[in-house]
Design a protein around this motif. Structure first.
Motif, PDB file in Angstrom:
ATOM      1  N   VAL A   1       0.859  -1.181   0.000  1.00  0.00           N
ATOM      2  CA  VAL A   1       0.000   0.000   0.000  1.00  0.00           C
ATOM      3  C   VAL A   1       0.894   1.230   0.000  1.00  0.00           C
ATOM      4  CG1 VAL A   1      -1.773   1.267   1.290  1.00  0.00           C
ATOM      5  CG2 VAL A   1      -1.787  -1.241   1.285  1.00  0.00           C
ATOM      6  N   ALA A   2       0.529   2.208  -0.813  1.00  0.00           N
ATOM      7  CA  ALA A   2       1.336   3.433  -0.895  1.00  0.00           C
ATOM      8  C   ALA A   2       1.321   4.178   0.433  1.00  0.00           C
ATOM      9  CB  ALA A   2       0.788   4.339  -1.988  1.00  0.00           C
ATOM     10  N   ASP A   3       2.405   4.902   0.713  1.00  0.00           N
ATOM     11  CA  ASP A   3       2.432   5.760   1.891  1.00  0.00           C
ATOM     12  C   ASP A   3       1.360   6.834   1.737  1.00  0.00           C
ATOM     13  OD1 ASP A   3       4.424   4.373   3.225  1.00  0.00           O
ATOM     14  OD2 ASP A   3       6.017   5.465   2.220  1.00  0.00           O
ATOM     15  N   ILE A   4       1.062   7.533   2.825  1.00  0.00           N
ATOM     16  CA  ILE A   4      -0.072   8.439   2.878  1.00  0.00           C
ATOM     17  C   ILE A   4       0.188   9.760   2.162  1.00  0.00           C
ATOM     18  CG2 ILE A   4      -1.683   9.635   4.416  1.00  0.00           C
ATOM     19  CD1 ILE A   4      -1.847   6.505   4.425  1.00  0.00           C
ATOM     20  N   CYS A   5       1.207  10.516   2.587  1.00  0.00           N
ATOM     21  CA  CYS A   5       1.435  11.833   1.988  1.00  0.00           C
ATOM     22  C   CYS A   5       2.766  12.418   2.424  1.00  0.00           C
ATOM     23  CB  CYS A   5       0.311  12.801   2.371  1.00  0.00           C
ATOM     24  SG  CYS A   5       0.288  13.251   4.120  1.00  0.00           S
TER      25      CYS A   5
END
Length: 97
Positions: A25-29
């Protein structure tokens, strides 16, 4: 439009990044304004503080839900109605409702 659920926590602030412990899952920001051509608005301390605040969001949402549930089953009357309404509003905003 169907709203998606947020990425489950825990989230972690690592400098300007808000990350999760997942390889799938991609990191948030990021809170690094330089990446968006807004370098004049960049302040290291503020950017890192913003990352910490964002990283705490899943835990804050969970605690608001616990507080709401606790107040709903309590015997309090009066002022807590305003508190419950405020909590419900923030939870709905966080969930995109």
């Amino acid at each position: 439009m169907k709203r998606g659920r947020h990425t489950p926590g825990p989230w972690f602030a690592v400098g300007y990044q808000v990350e999760i412990e997942s390889e799938t899952v991609a990191d948030i920001c990021t809170t690094n304004a330089n990446l968006f051509g807004q370098g004049g608005l960049h302040d290291d301390a503020r950017s890192m503080a913003n990352a910490r605040l964002i990283a705490a969001a899943p835990d804050m949402l969970k605690m608001l839900e616990v507080a709401r549930d606790s107040l709903e089953v309590s015997n309090y009357e009066g002022e807590e109605d305003d508190v419950l309404a405020a909590i419900a509003s923030v939870i709905a905003r966080a969930k995109g409702e």
